[in-house]
Scaffold this active site. Structure first.
Site, PDB file in Angstrom:
ATOM      1  N   PHE A   1      11.300   2.099  -1.683  1.00  0.00           N
ATOM      2  CA  PHE A   1      10.034   1.509  -2.087  1.00  0.00           C
ATOM      3  C   PHE A   1      10.274   0.054  -2.453  1.00  0.00           C
ATOM      4  O   PHE A   1      11.402  -0.358  -2.728  1.00  0.00           O
ATOM      5  CB  PHE A   1       9.437   2.279  -3.273  1.00  0.00           C
ATOM      6  CG  PHE A   1       8.326   3.234  -2.895  1.00  0.00           C
ATOM      7  CD1 PHE A   1       8.338   3.911  -1.697  1.00  0.00           C
ATOM      8  CD2 PHE A   1       7.276   3.471  -3.762  1.00  0.00           C
ATOM      9  CE1 PHE A   1       7.331   4.793  -1.349  1.00  0.00           C
ATOM     10  CE2 PHE A   1       6.253   4.347  -3.441  1.00  0.00           C
ATOM     11  CZ  PHE A   1       6.274   5.013  -2.227  1.00  0.00           C
TER      12      PHE A   1
ATOM     13  N   GLN B   1      -2.694  -4.993 -11.215  1.00  0.00           N
ATOM     14  CA  GLN B   1      -1.998  -4.911  -9.931  1.00  0.00           C
ATOM     15  C   GLN B   1      -2.986  -4.641  -8.801  1.00  0.00           C
ATOM     16  O   GLN B   1      -3.790  -3.709  -8.868  1.00  0.00           O
ATOM     17  CB  GLN B   1      -0.966  -3.789  -9.945  1.00  0.00           C
ATOM     18  CG  GLN B   1      -0.183  -3.682  -8.640  1.00  0.00           C
ATOM     19  CD  GLN B   1       0.956  -2.685  -8.745  1.00  0.00           C
ATOM     20  OE1 GLN B   1       0.756  -1.484  -8.603  1.00  0.00           O
ATOM     21  NE2 GLN B   1       2.154  -3.185  -9.014  1.00  0.00           N
TER      22      GLN B   1
ATOM     23  N   HIS C   1      -2.963  -3.453  -5.158  1.00  0.00           N
ATOM     24  CA  HIS C   1      -2.092  -2.820  -4.164  1.00  0.00           C
ATOM     25  C   HIS C   1      -2.261  -3.559  -2.844  1.00  0.00           C
ATOM     26  O   HIS C   1      -3.386  -3.868  -2.438  1.00  0.00           O
ATOM     27  CB  HIS C   1      -2.464  -1.353  -3.997  1.00  0.00           C
ATOM     28  CG  HIS C   1      -1.403  -0.539  -3.309  1.00  0.00           C
ATOM     29  ND1 HIS C   1      -1.155  -0.652  -1.964  1.00  0.00           N
ATOM     30  CD2 HIS C   1      -0.523   0.368  -3.785  1.00  0.00           C
ATOM     31  CE1 HIS C   1      -0.179   0.171  -1.635  1.00  0.00           C
ATOM     32  NE2 HIS C   1       0.225   0.793  -2.724  1.00  0.00           N
TER      33      HIS C   1
ATOM     34  N   LEU D   1      -6.550   3.908  -0.775  1.00  0.00           N
ATOM     35  CA  LEU D   1      -5.135   3.565  -0.821  1.00  0.00           C
ATOM     36  C   LEU D   1      -4.407   3.969   0.455  1.00  0.00           C
ATOM     37  O   LEU D   1      -4.532   5.100   0.929  1.00  0.00           O
ATOM     38  CB  LEU D   1      -4.476   4.256  -2.020  1.00  0.00           C
ATOM     39  CG  LEU D   1      -2.970   4.031  -2.166  1.00  0.00           C
ATOM     40  CD1 LEU D   1      -2.674   2.573  -2.467  1.00  0.00           C
ATOM     41  CD2 LEU D   1      -2.414   4.929  -3.266  1.00  0.00           C
TER      42      LEU D   1
ATOM     43  N   GLU E   1       2.352   3.118  -0.213  1.00  0.00           N
ATOM     44  CA  GLU E   1       3.534   2.300   0.045  1.00  0.00           C
ATOM     45  C   GLU E   1       4.566   3.049   0.887  1.00  0.00           C
ATOM     46  O   GLU E   1       5.442   2.451   1.503  1.00  0.00           O
ATOM     47  CB  GLU E   1       4.156   1.864  -1.281  1.00  0.00           C
ATOM     48  CG  GLU E   1       5.233   0.801  -1.155  1.00  0.00           C
ATOM     49  CD  GLU E   1       5.528   0.146  -2.485  1.00  0.00           C
ATOM     50  OE1 GLU E   1       6.690  -0.260  -2.674  1.00  0.00           O
ATOM     51  OE2 GLU E   1       4.625   0.017  -3.321  1.00  0.00           O
TER      52      GLU E   1
ATOM     53  N   ARG F   1       4.932  -5.515  -5.043  1.00  0.00           N
ATOM     54  CA  ARG F   1       3.523  -5.434  -4.687  1.00  0.00           C
ATOM     55  C   ARG F   1       2.782  -6.733  -4.931  1.00  0.00           C
ATOM     56  O   ARG F   1       1.876  -7.088  -4.170  1.00  0.00           O
ATOM     57  CB  ARG F   1       2.860  -4.289  -5.462  1.00  0.00           C
ATOM     58  CG  ARG F   1       3.287  -2.924  -4.963  1.00  0.00           C
ATOM     59  CD  ARG F   1       2.669  -1.806  -5.769  1.00  0.00           C
ATOM     60  NE  ARG F   1       2.985  -0.509  -5.174  1.00  0.00           N
ATOM     61  CZ  ARG F   1       2.599   0.653  -5.686  1.00  0.00           C
ATOM     62  NH1 ARG F   1       1.886   0.681  -6.800  1.00  0.00           N
ATOM     63  NH2 ARG F   1       2.927   1.785  -5.087  1.00  0.00           N
TER      64      ARG F   1
ATOM     65  N   HIS G   1      -5.746  -1.756  -8.202  1.00  0.00           N
ATOM     66  CA  HIS G   1      -5.004  -0.492  -8.179  1.00  0.00           C
ATOM     67  C   HIS G   1      -4.534  -0.006  -9.542  1.00  0.00           C
ATOM     68  O   HIS G   1      -4.717   1.160  -9.881  1.00  0.00           O
ATOM     69  CB  HIS G   1      -3.796  -0.658  -7.252  1.00  0.00           C
ATOM     70  CG  HIS G   1      -2.956   0.570  -7.093  1.00  0.00           C
ATOM     71  ND1 HIS G   1      -3.480   1.768  -6.652  1.00  0.00           N
ATOM     72  CD2 HIS G   1      -1.632   0.787  -7.307  1.00  0.00           C
ATOM     73  CE1 HIS G   1      -2.507   2.666  -6.595  1.00  0.00           C
ATOM     74  NE2 HIS G   1      -1.383   2.109  -7.006  1.00  0.00           N
TER      75      HIS G   1
ATOM     76  N   ARG H   1       4.075  -3.529 -11.586  1.00  0.00           N
ATOM     77  CA  ARG H   1       4.702  -2.210 -11.543  1.00  0.00           C
ATOM     78  C   ARG H   1       5.348  -1.949 -10.194  1.00  0.00           C
ATOM     79  O   ARG H   1       4.759  -2.247  -9.147  1.00  0.00           O
ATOM     80  CB  ARG H   1       3.662  -1.121 -11.829  1.00  0.00           C
ATOM     81  CG  ARG H   1       4.236   0.298 -11.736  1.00  0.00           C
ATOM     82  CD  ARG H   1       3.199   1.325 -12.084  1.00  0.00           C
ATOM     83  NE  ARG H   1       2.092   1.372 -11.152  1.00  0.00           N
ATOM     84  CZ  ARG H   1       2.117   1.991  -9.966  1.00  0.00           C
ATOM     85  NH1 ARG H   1       3.228   2.570  -9.531  1.00  0.00           N
ATOM     86  NH2 ARG H   1       1.039   2.005  -9.185  1.00  0.00           N
TER      87      ARG H   1
END
Length: 543
Positions: A118, A230, A232, A246, A249, A280, A344, A378
């Site tokens: 990730f 955040q 996304h 969404l 990821e 991100r 997000h 995050r």
């Protein structure tokens, strides 16, 4: 009689997503526990929607030290070090708890948990169940809830915390029929999730309206870093019915690449080392820049392409993504997805200690409603770990809280809340009109790129909307009016935090400010907001 509306327990947990369920399970070991949910248990939070996975150090070549470094570097060094240390140290054991309770995560041929890469991480440490990891976790947790004998109060909202002086002693509730109630508790846990529904385009579920932030703020709790929102990088933009949904990821973790309308793999310009697996905040700004500079797709996004991967691999590793787009007539095995950033996650929230205690006696918090764990940005996969690590800690700390003797006048509290509801019944403006204007103002002026002028424009809109009284056409709409009020409070907290932080850092970018410092040596610490004032901490106080 008022007594007919009062329930008493040892621990009240508000919110039934991943964090709330884990907190309730732990608290139930110490006394009677009530799990309060504005939806059905496990159905309304964002955990069940989480697709990507759960970060845990399991491989011999990995270490919690490296996970900590990746977390604070990804968080632009705004993380509370003690909270980040707890997260990375305890997430492996909490993952093992889930496995022992029956969660079925993907494994390698030797039955070792499979882990995928990730963004922002040097190792493949994200455990997963295909692209339905959160669903698998919630299925396990809700089964445990049923077996633990925890009392569930469902489809009922907490509309305010019950205060006994400065101490939190439970909550005032409102059910779907507009009936008020009170749950008294020796200790209360807020696990209400995030609040990005105050933006026009958001991945959050309908319950992601920031109620917990507003409840805590009105009660007098301190909140930190609320400006850290955040976005996304990959929310769907086409077809229109999928807008904001969404795109996990995991798609990039499995090898998906981002391309602009010229066919360029544009992340080479922004982070040539990490490319699509950059953090991100970086990927979101890169996509937004491509769109703003005229290299976006036909429908205002960019392309996320997995067509170079074998069809069988897509079917096995990304089944939900494949099914989701097939419903809209897009076959990701042969067609690229169109994506753009979408609101997000809130990294800010209630200030907590490592034992999940807030600044108010009797109140604990866990999950996305808290601040400090993730800093200014995050890492994907850290949120699901957060729910279990701090859910357990919050439930344990609340469970160990001593019994209290109430001195609050329950009749007076119910009378005050009844007057509030009556005011909504005489309100002036339909709630949907208020939320429409709020979402647009936040998206236009408090989004990925911010300026003082834009933030002040958003603040003016919020002030105008707060002067309106949401109108409940009937008592079943009272919850909607309370929710709108909470959303406006959350929006104001985000805006004020963004005005306080006169720097660009992580997910917060002020294009009207020039700075000669980096996150490592920034003079800015946490922004702090409460009923008693606002401040920004001197970074020299950081450890």
């Amino acid at each position: 009689m008022p007594g007919d509306h009062v329930t008493d327990c040892h621990v009240l947990v508000i919110g039934s997503g991943g964090a709330g369920c884990r907190a309730a399970l732990e608290a139930s070991r110490y006394g009677e526990t009530v799990l309060l949910s504005r939806t059905l248990t496990g159905k309304g939070g964002c955990t069940i929607m989480a697709e990507g996975g759960y970060n845990a150090v399991l491989a011999e070549e990995d270490s919690t030290g490296l996970h900590f470094e990746d977390t604070v570097r990804g968080g632009a060094y705004l993380n509370d070090p003690a909270l980040a240390e707890v997260l990375v140290t305890e997430s492996p054991d909490r993952f093992r708890d889930l496995a022992a309770w029956g969660s079925v995560f993907d494994v390698e041929t030797d039955c070792v948990p499979a882990q995928r890469p990730f963004g922002g991480q040097r190792f493949s440490r994200t455990c997963y169940a295909g692209d339905r990891s959160g669903h698998e976790m919630i299925a396990t947790l809700t089964e445990q809830i049923r077996n633990a004998g925890i009392r569930q109060v469902q489809e009922t909202s907490a509309i305010d915390l019950l205060m006994d002086g400065r101490r939190v002693a439970g909550a005032i509730t409102l059910d779907g029929n507009g009936r008020l109630g009170i749950i008294t508790a020796d200790a209360t846990v807020l696990a209400t999730g995030g609040g990005t529904r105050c933006y026009d385009i958001s991945t959050n579920c309908a319950a992601g309206t920031g109620d917990g932030f507003a409840l805590g703020y009105r009660a007098g709790a301190a909140l930190i870093d609320m400006e850290m929102v955040q976005f996304h990088p990959t929310g769907a933009v086409y077809p229109p019915d999928s807008r904001g949904r969404l795109i996990t990821e995991a798609v990039r973790g499995e090898g998906g690449v981002l391309k602009n309308s010229l066919g360029e793999r544009f992340m080479e310009r922004y982070d040539p080392e990490r490319m699509e697996l950059s953090t991100r905040d970086v990927v979101s700004r890169s996509i937004a820049t491509e769109i703003l500079e005229g290299r976006g797709s036909e429908h205002g996004g960019v392309y996320l392409d997995v067509t170079h991967l074998p069809a069988a691999e897509i079917e096995r590793r990304l089944p939900i993504m494949l099914e989701q787009f097939l419903q809209f007539g897009v076959d990701i095995r042969v067609q690229p997805m169109e994506v753009a950033p979408t609101a997000h996650h809130l990294m800010g929230g209630l200030k907590i200690t490592p034992d999940a205690a807030t600044t108010l006696p009797g109140l604990y918090a866990c999950g996305e409603v808290t601040g400090g764990v993730h800093g200014a940005n995050r890492l994907g996969g850290n949120a699901l770990a957060d729910t279990q690590v701090f859910g357990k800690r919050a439930g344990e700390a609340a469970g160990k809280a001593p019994a209290i003797t109430l001195s609050v006048d329950i009749d007076a509290v119910l009378a005050t809340e009844a007057a509030r509801c009556d005011a909504y019944c005489r309100g002036t403006t339909p709630p949907h009109e208020i939320t429409r204007d709020l979402k647009r103002a936040m998206w236009d002026h408090a989004g990925i790129f911010r300026t003082k002028a834009g933030l002040l424009a958003a603040e003016a809109t919020v002030s105008r909307l707060q002067n309106l009284v949401p109108r409940a056409a009937n008592r079943r709409m009272l919850n909607e009016c309370c929710t709108v009020t909470n959303m406006l409070t959350v929006a104001r907290l985000i805006i004020h935090g963004a005005l306080l932080r006169e720097e660009s850092r992580g997910a917060h970018v002020r294009t009207d400010i020039t700075q000669d410092w980096t996150p490592e040596n920034s003079p800015f610490g946490h922004t702090v907001q409460s009923l008693f004032g606002t401040a920004i901490e001197d970074a020299r106080r950081k450890t």
